[in-house]
Enzyme design. Structure first.
Site, PDB file in Angstrom:
ATOM      1  N   GLY A   1      39.721  27.065  63.616  1.00 61.37           N
ATOM      2  CA  GLY A   1      39.966  28.243  62.739  1.00 61.37           C
ATOM      3  C   GLY A   1      41.216  28.918  63.337  1.00 61.37           C
ATOM      4  O   GLY A   1      42.219  29.348  62.408  1.00 61.37           O
TER       5      GLY A   1
ATOM      6  N   ARG B   1      42.123  28.163  49.503  1.00 62.07           N
ATOM      7  CA  ARG B   1      40.495  27.407  49.176  1.00 62.07           C
ATOM      8  C   ARG B   1      40.783  27.499  47.718  1.00 62.07           C
ATOM      9  O   ARG B   1      40.118  25.893  47.542  1.00 62.07           O
ATOM     10  CB  ARG B   1      39.707  28.530  50.010  1.00 62.07           C
TER      11      ARG B   1
ATOM     12  N   GLY C   1      34.494  24.756  61.591  1.00 59.42           N
ATOM     13  CA  GLY C   1      33.761  23.954  62.662  1.00 59.42           C
ATOM     14  C   GLY C   1      34.105  22.708  61.863  1.00 59.42           C
ATOM     15  O   GLY C   1      32.934  21.778  62.576  1.00 59.42           O
TER      16      GLY C   1
END
Ligand code: AMP
Length: 393
Positions: free
Chosen positions: A352, A35, A375
């Site tokens: 996910g 990330r 999501g």
């Protein structure tokens, strides 16, 4: 909508919402830096322009100011990825944060403390968003993973800036999905797997007009098989959705979309990696047995469809991939997608569990793009607009 390419950040202070909600190991070291790497191009562009960047993120779900969720644990990894020293301030709003932001010189980076130390963040409180907005003079959102939430730092804050833009990561996520859903190249294939039909119903309805092939695997396939009159033993099923499943099959036919369901399954009597398994016809599973993975014939069929596809979207595993015994369907699919990608197809993995599956088996580098937001990706696939993206307009 503006991207950061529309700005020159020279002598400007960019307040950047990043997604540094990274996993930490027991020594509070960052266990997976992907990330942070995802946000790197945006931060580098700001620095190279001669601007400074103030990075804000949440980390975990703290209840109040819990030390274990401090972003200070992430600072070293951010420095490491960016290759520059990163400053840290132990608050994200108020005097300390404002002073630290004001002291920043061009080319410097400041990391703020966890936004979720304040309940106002998740509540999307305007006064809190306004306090945050004082720290910079351009707002950049590069946190795709939280773009579906109308939180203070992801959405509400945008109204306090005249200059606002999406970062490279957000841009790449939107472009990748656009490439799949509005493709001029054909055939387009979507693979949907995972446990439940209920969580993917809206996705199926939204993508049906945009695809040529829809592969349905994983636990959710059994609701379709039972609705067609198959015997599925103890396999996962959502009985109340059988009519819906038949309706999807009918709609697909009307729209010339070919639906591919598994034809065989790896079945077992126990949800256990060491349990005895056998292969059964998916329409004739023995009583007391349940299907936990795609069987060999299904894998072969799915791989053939993938091999002919130009655009591939994958969301959800084809079996209980967490256990080796039931991971072969998911691995075979990942292999087929990697192979098609090598031959020029565009492949997007999102959601996910398919992302963790692709990573687990080493396929995350062999597909065209791996989405960073589970999501948020699902909501975009459902056809919803995301508040974090809308706010930049
Ligand atoms: P989802 O979050 O809906 O994408 O579901 C992911 C989960 O589905 C994973 O944890 C898989 O273990 C599970 N799953 C996949 N196939 C099956 C199956 N045949 N039976 C039960 N669970 C499954």
């Amino acid at each position: 909508m503006k991207t950061i390419n529309d700005f020159n950040f020279k002598n400007r202070k960019a307040l950047v919402r990043v997604d540094f909600n990274v996993p930490l190991d027991k020594n509070f070291q960052v266990a997976d830096k992907s990330r942070i790497e995802g946000a790197k191009p945006t931060i580098i562009k700001i620095m190279e322009d001669g601007g400074s960047a103030i990075l804000m993120s949440h980390l975990g779900r703290p209840e109040g100011k819990e030390e274990k969720y401090s972003l200070n644990h992430v600072k070293a990894a951010v420095s490491d990825v960016l290759g520059v020293k990163v400053k840290f301030v132990e608050d994200c709003v108020g005097k300390k944060a404002e002073e630290a932001a004001a002291d920043l010189k061009p080319g410097e980076i400041l990391l703020l403390e966890n936004l979720r130390y304040y309940a106002e963040e998740k509540k999307g409180e305007e006064a809190f968003a306004e306090k945050l907005s004082k720290l910079g003079d351009v707002y950049v959102n590069d946190a795709f993973g939280t773009a579906h939430r109308a939180h203070a730092s992801t959405t509400i804050i945008a109204k306090f800036f005249a200059d606002k833009a999406m970062g490279y990561l957000l841009q790449k996520e939107i472009e990748s999905l656009d490439k799949v859903l509005n493709s001029t190249e054909k055939p387009v294939t979507a693979v949907l797997g995972g446990a439940k039909v209920s969580s993917k119903l809206t996705v199926i309805e939204n993508i049906l007009p945009k695809v040529d092939h829809l592969i349905i695997g994983g636990g959710m396939a059994f609701t379709f098989i039972k609705a067609q009159g198959g015997k599925i033993g103890e396999s996962l099923v959502e009985d109340d959705l059988q009519d819906m499943a038949l309706d999807i099959i009918k709609k697909a036919e009307e729209q010339n979309v070919k639906i591919h369901l598994p034809v065989d399954s790896v079945v077992t009597q126990e949800f256990d990696n060491d349990a005895e398994t056998r292969i059964e016809d998916i329409h004739a599973i023995s009583e007391g047995w349940m299907g936990l993975d795609a069987g060999p014939k299904s894998r072969e069929n799915f791989s053939k469809v993938i091999a002919e596809s130009k655009i591939i979207l994958w969301n959800g595993p084809l079996g209980v991939f967490e256990m080796d015994t039931f991971s072969r369907g998911t691995i075979a699919l990942a292999e087929a997608i990697a192979e098609a990608t090598k031959k020029g197809a565009f492949s997007l993995v999102g959601g996910g569990d398919s992302v963790s599956a692709a990573k687990k088996f080493g396929f995350d580098t062999k597909v065209s793009y791996v989405s960073t937001g589970g999501g948020a990706m699902l909501e975009m696939l459902e056809g919803k607009s995301l508040p974090g993206i809308d706010a930049l307009n």
